[in-house]
Design a protein around this motif. Structure first.
Motif, PDB file in Angstrom:
ATOM      1  N   ASP A 262      71.845  -0.088  83.943  1.00 31.40           N
ATOM      2  CA  ASP A 262      70.434   0.262  84.091  1.00 31.40           C
ATOM      3  C   ASP A 262      70.217   1.746  83.785  1.00 31.40           C
ATOM      4  N   ALA A 263      68.975   2.181  83.840  1.00 38.07           N
ATOM      5  CA  ALA A 263      68.629   3.557  83.457  1.00 38.07           C
ATOM      6  C   ALA A 263      69.304   4.585  84.350  1.00 38.07           C
ATOM      7  N   ALA A 264      69.642   4.190  85.571  1.00 37.70           N
ATOM      8  CA  ALA A 264      70.292   5.114  86.512  1.00 37.70           C
ATOM      9  C   ALA A 264      71.808   5.121  86.360  1.00 37.70           C
ATOM     10  N   GLY A 265      72.309   4.290  85.456  1.00 39.58           N
ATOM     11  CA  GLY A 265      73.749   4.263  85.220  1.00 39.58           C
ATOM     12  C   GLY A 265      74.506   3.211  86.014  1.00 39.58           C
ATOM     13  N   GLN A 266      73.802   2.366  86.777  1.00 38.81           N
ATOM     14  CA  GLN A 266      74.445   1.300  87.551  1.00 38.81           C
ATOM     15  C   GLN A 266      74.865   0.166  86.615  1.00 38.81           C
ATOM     16  N   LYS A 267      76.116  -0.269  86.744  1.00 41.61           N
ATOM     17  CA  LYS A 267      76.653  -1.330  85.890  1.00 41.61           C
ATOM     18  C   LYS A 267      76.549  -2.679  86.592  1.00 41.61           C
ATOM     19  N   TYR A 268      76.146  -3.711  85.845  1.00 37.72           N
ATOM     20  CA  TYR A 268      76.042  -5.071  86.365  1.00 37.72           C
ATOM     21  C   TYR A 268      76.851  -6.000  85.448  1.00 37.72           C
ATOM     22  N   HIS A 269      77.926  -6.575  85.993  1.00 37.69           N
ATOM     23  CA  HIS A 269      78.751  -7.468  85.172  1.00 37.69           C
ATOM     24  C   HIS A 269      78.304  -8.918  85.333  1.00 37.69           C
ATOM     25  N   HIS A 270      78.911  -9.820  84.562  1.00 35.35           N
ATOM     26  CA  HIS A 270      78.392 -11.181  84.421  1.00 35.35           C
ATOM     27  C   HIS A 270      78.933 -12.196  85.427  1.00 35.35           C
ATOM     28  N   ILE A 271      79.891 -11.812  86.277  1.00 32.99           N
ATOM     29  CA  ILE A 271      80.456 -12.778  87.220  1.00 32.99           C
ATOM     30  C   ILE A 271      79.593 -12.767  88.477  1.00 32.99           C
ATOM     31  N   LEU A 272      78.704 -13.745  88.571  1.00 31.63           N
ATOM     32  CA  LEU A 272      77.696 -13.769  89.623  1.00 31.63           C
ATOM     33  C   LEU A 272      78.189 -14.509  90.857  1.00 31.63           C
ATOM     34  N   ASP A 273      77.894 -13.949  92.018  1.00 33.08           N
ATOM     35  CA  ASP A 273      78.232 -14.552  93.292  1.00 33.08           C
ATOM     36  C   ASP A 273      77.107 -15.522  93.670  1.00 33.08           C
ATOM     37  N   PRO A 274      77.396 -16.821  93.775  1.00 37.27           N
ATOM     38  CA  PRO A 274      76.322 -17.772  94.071  1.00 37.27           C
ATOM     39  C   PRO A 274      75.707 -17.588  95.450  1.00 37.27           C
ATOM     40  N   PHE A 275      76.395 -16.903  96.357  1.00 32.17           N
ATOM     41  CA  PHE A 275      75.872 -16.705  97.709  1.00 32.17           C
ATOM     42  C   PHE A 275      74.924 -15.510  97.792  1.00 32.17           C
ATOM     43  N   THR A 276      75.174 -14.481  97.006  1.00 36.76           N
ATOM     44  CA  THR A 276      74.301 -13.303  97.030  1.00 36.76           C
ATOM     45  C   THR A 276      73.289 -13.303  95.895  1.00 36.76           C
ATOM     46  N   GLY A 277      73.646 -13.979  94.782  1.00 39.88           N
ATOM     47  CA  GLY A 277      72.785 -13.965  93.603  1.00 39.88           C
ATOM     48  C   GLY A 277      73.006 -12.755  92.711  1.00 39.88           C
ATOM     49  N   TYR A 278      73.911 -11.870  93.130  1.00 37.69           N
ATOM     50  CA  TYR A 278      74.201 -10.635  92.393  1.00 37.69           C
ATOM     51  C   TYR A 278      75.609 -10.684  91.794  1.00 37.69           C
ATOM     52  N   PRO A 279      75.898  -9.793  90.838  1.00 38.06           N
ATOM     53  CA  PRO A 279      77.278  -9.673  90.356  1.00 38.06           C
ATOM     54  C   PRO A 279      78.236  -9.430  91.520  1.00 38.06           C
ATOM     55  N   SER A 280      79.389 -10.059  91.451  1.00 36.73           N
ATOM     56  CA  SER A 280      80.361  -9.997  92.549  1.00 36.73           C
ATOM     57  C   SER A 280      80.782  -8.567  92.863  1.00 36.73           C
ATOM     58  N   LYS A 281      80.902  -8.299  94.166  1.00 37.98           N
ATOM     59  CA  LYS A 281      81.452  -7.036  94.648  1.00 37.98           C
ATOM     60  C   LYS A 281      82.639  -7.341  95.555  1.00 37.98           C
ATOM     61  N   SER A 282      83.618  -8.027  94.994  1.00 33.15           N
ATOM     62  CA  SER A 282      84.769  -8.490  95.763  1.00 33.15           C
ATOM     63  C   SER A 282      85.878  -7.451  95.865  1.00 33.15           C
TER      64      SER A 282
END
Length: 359
Positions: A262-282
């Motif tokens: 994103d514009a702030a430099g935050q990276k979002y990868h494609h492996i999505l956590d079905p419980f959070t709805g967001y890219p995994s932070k495992s």
């Protein structure tokens, strides 16, 4: 297994170039495995660079049937082809069951087994979330709104897949649901293709479906194939070590394969956590799985990534003939005990960057 769509051709050209680069490095480890006859064919299928090499063979027509099978499954299992099984299942979600092909039914049936055994971390009904995030080639864009993510997450629930073996039909009980086979399809296809190759009487072969690698028979001299494990911090430019294998499959999932920033430099990868709805932070950035079946290695590479190191290790320990290499976001490599003698870490080049433990 995101298929080729008209609006994505430019992104696919970029992806094709990057996969070719990665495949070049992979094949550099394997090039010496047969000094005699080989036949090889490559193509752009399954939204990736596909290659099959037969060692000790000179008849290129032996590759016809394997590639015909890949092309057929490419059409059958895509969510983007008009009138495809997955497209019809999506269109009829909450309305009525859809009779599907044997392959579609089998792979969804297998997916439900993986979903149950993973406690829901592996879930092919994650399709609506995949579509919402739209993560393909690297680009700069903003993440979906939290409200949209929470609303879309409600459409992810593998227990709402209803299978009927009598008429081989699939039904999603809620409108708006859809199935995405990206975490399992290439593994299924690799197994199917290897069955064909084996039935043709071939003894030594390598299938590479864009990083999903499956080998049979070892090298012509009976030594192992050598498969490089990529450096997730510098993908496409080096290998942390080499995994030796005669028969079986190796599949890697990582946070560097498809992502956006994103514009702030935050990276979002494609492996999505079905419980959070967001890219995994495992806490993991890469998982490499070795298994006898590619469909197992494929689904497990995603599942273990989502589970994280501790739960992932427990999962591997509970499964026969499955081993894994975990890499944490603190640059720590954890290798399961079954790979103690078959994975060789490149300490000379990566010893100052990564630490390694065998468990």
């Amino acid at each position: 297994m995101n298929q080729i769509g008209t609006k994505k051709k430019l992104k696919h050209v970029i992806l094709f170039a990057s996969v070719v680069m990665a495949t070049f490095f992979l094949m550099s480890f394997l090039a010496g495995c047969e000094q005699g006859k080989t036949v090889t064919r490559s193509d752009f299928l399954l939204d990736t660079f596909v290659s099959i090499t037969l060692y000790g063979e000179s008849d290129e027509s032996l590759l016809d049937q394997p590639f015909e099978r890949i092309e057929a499954l490419n059409t059958t299992l895509t969510a983007f082809e008009t009138g495809s099984d997955l497209g019809l299942i999506k269109e009829n979600a909450g309305i009525q069951p859809v009779v599907v092909s044997k392959d579609t039914y089998r792979i969804i049936e297998k997916s439900i087994e993986y979903s149950k055994s993973s406690g829901g971390y592996f879930d092919v009904t994650i399709g609506p979330l995949v579509d919402l995030w739209g993560i393909h080639s690297p680009e700069i864009k903003e993440a979906p709104a939290r409200e949209a993510i929470n609303e879309t997450k409600l459409k992810t629930d593998y227990t709402k897949i209803v299978l009927n073996p009598d008429d081989q039909s699939v039904y999603l009980t809620d409108a708006g649901m859809s199935i995405n086979l990206g975490a399992i399809a290439k593994g299924y296809i690799a197994d199917e293709v290897m069955q064909i190759i084996s039935a043709e009487g071939i003894k030594h072969a390598l299938i590479n479906l864009g990083g999903n690698v499956m080998v049979m028979g070892g090298k012509a001299d009976n030594s192992d194939f050598e498969i490089g494990v990529e450096d997730p911090r510098n993908p496409g430019n080096g290998y942390l070590g080499v995994l030796s294998l005669k028969d079986g499959s190796v599949v890697t999932s990582g946070d560097y394969q498809r992502y956006f920033t994103d514009a702030a430099g935050q990276k979002y990868h494609h492996i999505l956590d079905p419980f959070t709805g967001y890219p995994s932070k495992s806490g993991l950035i890469q998982v490499t799985v070795s298994a006898s079946k590619s469909v197992d290695a494929d689904s497990l590479s995603t599942t273990l990534f989502l589970l994280g190191l501790d739960e992932g290790l427990k999962k591997v320990e509970s499964l026969p003939d499955v081993e894994a290499i975990f890499i944490t976001d603190e640059n720590h490599i954890v290798v399961t005990s079954g790979l103690k003698d078959t994975f060789v870490f490149d300490k000379k080049n990566y010893g100052n960057t990564y630490t390694i433990t065998v468990r």
